[in-house]
Design a protein around this motif. Sequence first.
Motif, short mmCIF file in Angstrom:
data_model
loop_
_atom_site.label_atom_id
_atom_site.label_comp_id
_atom_site.label_asym_id
_atom_site.label_seq_id
_atom_site.Cartn_x
_atom_site.Cartn_y
_atom_site.Cartn_z
N SER A 129 -7.17 23.40 16.54
CA SER A 129 -6.94 24.83 16.73
C SER A 129 -7.11 25.62 15.44
O SER A 129 -6.93 26.83 15.42
N LEU A 130 -7.48 24.95 14.35
CA LEU A 130 -7.67 25.66 13.09
C LEU A 130 -8.87 26.62 13.18
O LEU A 130 -9.01 27.51 12.35
N GLY A 131 -9.71 26.39 14.14
CA GLY A 131 -10.83 27.30 14.31
C GLY A 131 -12.06 26.92 13.52
O GLY A 131 -13.00 27.71 13.38
N ILE A 132 -12.07 25.71 12.96
CA ILE A 132 -13.23 25.24 12.21
C ILE A 132 -14.08 24.39 13.15
O ILE A 132 -13.58 23.44 13.74
N PRO A 133 -15.35 24.72 13.32
CA PRO A 133 -16.21 23.94 14.23
C PRO A 133 -16.19 22.46 13.89
O PRO A 133 -16.27 22.07 12.73
N GLY A 134 -16.03 21.64 14.91
CA GLY A 134 -16.05 20.20 14.70
C GLY A 134 -14.75 19.64 14.17
O GLY A 134 -14.69 18.50 13.73
N SER A 135 -13.68 20.45 14.18
CA SER A 135 -12.40 19.97 13.65
C SER A 135 -11.88 18.80 14.47
O SER A 135 -12.01 18.76 15.68
N GLY A 136 -11.26 17.89 13.80
CA GLY A 136 -10.66 16.74 14.44
C GLY A 136 -9.83 16.00 13.40
O GLY A 136 -9.63 16.49 12.29
N ILE A 137 -9.34 14.82 13.74
CA ILE A 137 -8.49 14.10 12.79
C ILE A 137 -8.54 12.62 13.06
O ILE A 137 -8.69 12.18 14.21
N GLN A 138 -8.47 11.85 11.99
CA GLN A 138 -8.25 10.42 12.08
C GLN A 138 -6.95 10.14 11.34
O GLN A 138 -6.69 10.71 10.28
N SER A 139 -6.11 9.29 11.89
CA SER A 139 -4.81 9.00 11.28
C SER A 139 -4.63 7.50 11.15
O SER A 139 -4.83 6.75 12.12
N VAL A 140 -4.27 7.06 9.94
CA VAL A 140 -4.07 5.64 9.68
C VAL A 140 -2.77 5.45 8.92
O VAL A 140 -2.58 6.04 7.84
N LYS A 141 -1.85 4.64 9.45
CA LYS A 141 -0.61 4.35 8.73
C LYS A 141 -0.87 3.32 7.64
O LYS A 141 -1.66 2.40 7.83
N ASN A 142 -0.19 3.48 6.51
CA ASN A 142 -0.34 2.54 5.40
C ASN A 142 1.05 1.99 5.05
O ASN A 142 1.83 2.64 4.37
N ARG A 143 1.36 0.79 5.52
CA ARG A 143 2.68 0.18 5.31
C ARG A 143 2.98 -0.02 3.83
O ARG A 143 4.14 0.07 3.41
N ASP A 144 1.94 -0.25 3.03
CA ASP A 144 2.16 -0.49 1.60
C ASP A 144 2.71 0.72 0.87
O ASP A 144 3.27 0.60 -0.21
N LEU A 145 2.57 1.91 1.47
CA LEU A 145 3.05 3.14 0.84
C LEU A 145 4.43 3.57 1.36
O LEU A 145 4.94 4.60 0.94
N ALA A 146 5.02 2.78 2.25
CA ALA A 146 6.32 3.14 2.82
C ALA A 146 7.42 3.04 1.76
O ALA A 146 7.51 2.04 1.03
N ASP A 147 8.24 4.07 1.66
CA ASP A 147 9.36 4.08 0.71
C ASP A 147 10.58 3.41 1.33
O ASP A 147 10.87 3.59 2.51
N TYR A 148 11.32 2.67 0.50
CA TYR A 148 12.56 2.02 0.92
C TYR A 148 13.73 2.92 0.54
O TYR A 148 13.98 3.17 -0.64
N VAL A 149 14.44 3.41 1.55
CA VAL A 149 15.55 4.33 1.32
C VAL A 149 16.85 3.72 1.81
O VAL A 149 16.91 3.16 2.90
N TYR A 150 17.88 3.85 0.98
CA TYR A 150 19.19 3.25 1.26
C TYR A 150 20.27 4.31 1.16
O TYR A 150 20.15 5.27 0.39
N LEU A 151 21.32 4.13 1.92
CA LEU A 151 22.49 4.99 1.76
C LEU A 151 23.18 4.61 0.45
O LEU A 151 23.38 3.42 0.17
N GLN A 152 23.54 5.61 -0.33
CA GLN A 152 24.22 5.36 -1.60
C GLN A 152 25.48 4.53 -1.39
O GLN A 152 25.79 3.62 -2.18
N LYS A 153 26.19 4.81 -0.32
CA LYS A 153 27.42 4.09 -0.01
C LYS A 153 27.17 2.59 0.14
O LYS A 153 27.95 1.77 -0.37
N ASN A 154 26.08 2.23 0.80
CA ASN A 154 25.78 0.82 1.03
C ASN A 154 25.42 0.09 -0.25
O ASN A 154 25.87 -1.04 -0.49
N LEU A 155 24.61 0.71 -1.11
CA LEU A 155 24.22 0.04 -2.36
C LEU A 155 25.36 -0.02 -3.36
O LEU A 155 25.42 -0.93 -4.18
N SER A 156 26.26 0.95 -3.32
CA SER A 156 27.36 0.97 -4.28
C SER A 156 28.50 0.03 -3.88
O SER A 156 29.23 -0.47 -4.74
#
Length: 325
Positions: A129-156
Motif C-alpha cells: 500500500s506504499l504506492g510504489i509500483p511492484g512493491s512487495g516483501i520477503q521476510s526471513v527470520k534469523n535465529r542467530d540475531l535473537a537477543d536473550y532477555v532475562y528478568l532482573q529478579k531472576n538473574l539476581s
Amino acid sequence: MLPANWEIPSIQTIKEISQLLKQSVYKDSPLGCDISPVNLFLYRNKYNTQICYADGILYRRFKENDFIYYGFPIALNPNQNLDSALKSALNFVKQDAQFLGIKANTFFATEELLNPLQNPSSLITCIESLGIPGSGIQSVKNRDLADYVYLQKNLSELAGSKYSKKRGHINQFLKKHEDSIFVPLTNENTDLALQVEKQWLKELETQTGTTAPEDLLVEQELITKALTNFDELDLSGGLIMCNNQPVAMCIASTIGNATTDVHFEKAIEPYAHHGAYAFINREFAKICTTRYINREEDLGFENLRKAKLSYYPDLLIEKSILILI
C-alpha cells in the motif's frame, strides 16, 4: 530523490537518541541490543554506521564490506500514529536504497516493531500500500540475531531448582576465593576492567599459540573506547576483585527505561573456570535498576548459545530480515 541527512553517530547524538527512547512508546519494553545508543556509537567504525533522525523516526544504515543494509525504522515520537509513520518510514528506506542502487535489506525487525503494521492489515498488504509500483516483501527470520532477555529478579536471585547449578558454581567460586568481592564499575576504576580484558586476550593467545583473531582485537578496541568514555556514555558495570586484583569485569548501559544491555563480560583464569562468570553475572544483576537484562545475541556460536540458554531467558527477541522489493 535527494540524499538523506545521514551522519556518523557521535556521543552527543546518541545522548539525544537515548533520551528520545526513554520517552517513546517502547520506553518500558524489553529492547534489542541493535537499538542500543551505546552500540550505535561503539560499533560505528566496524559497521560504517550512519543514522538519520527525521519526522520522529530513527533510521540506521550499515555497511559491511560492500553490503549495505538498514535497521528497521524506530518511531521515537510517542504522539505519532505508528501505522502511518512506519509505512512512511519504510517508503523512505526503499527510496533511499533506490537512490544508492541497492536492495532495501532491512534488518532487526522484531515482533513489537512490526505489530503496528500488522493490525488491521497484514505486513505485506501494508508494504504494497506504499504506492510504489511492484512493491512487495520477503521476510526471513534469523535465529542467530535473537537477543536473550532475562528478568532482573531472576538473574539476581537465581531461585529455584533450575538455577541450582549456577548457585553451585558461585558457591564453588566463593569457597576457593573467600576474599572475593564485587565492586561497581565507575569512571575511577575503568583501568582495572581494561586490565582484565588485556589479560583475557593474552591468555587466549598463550592457549592457542597464535595472535588473537581480528574480531577480538577489534573488540578490545571497542572495550577501550567504552571505558575511555565511561561517564559520557552513561555506562555501568562491575568488577570482581580477588586479593585486591581484578579477575572479572562487565560493561553495560540502559536502553529506554526498562532494559539493561550487557555489552561485554570477561573473566580470567583460573577464576573463570572456578565460577567467576556466574558470580559477576549475579552480582551485577543485583545492582541493576531495570526490569529486564539483555545479554545480547549468540551470533550462531554453539558454546555461547548453550551458555545463554543455561540462564533460562524469559524472552527471546527474535528478529527478521525484510527485503523490500
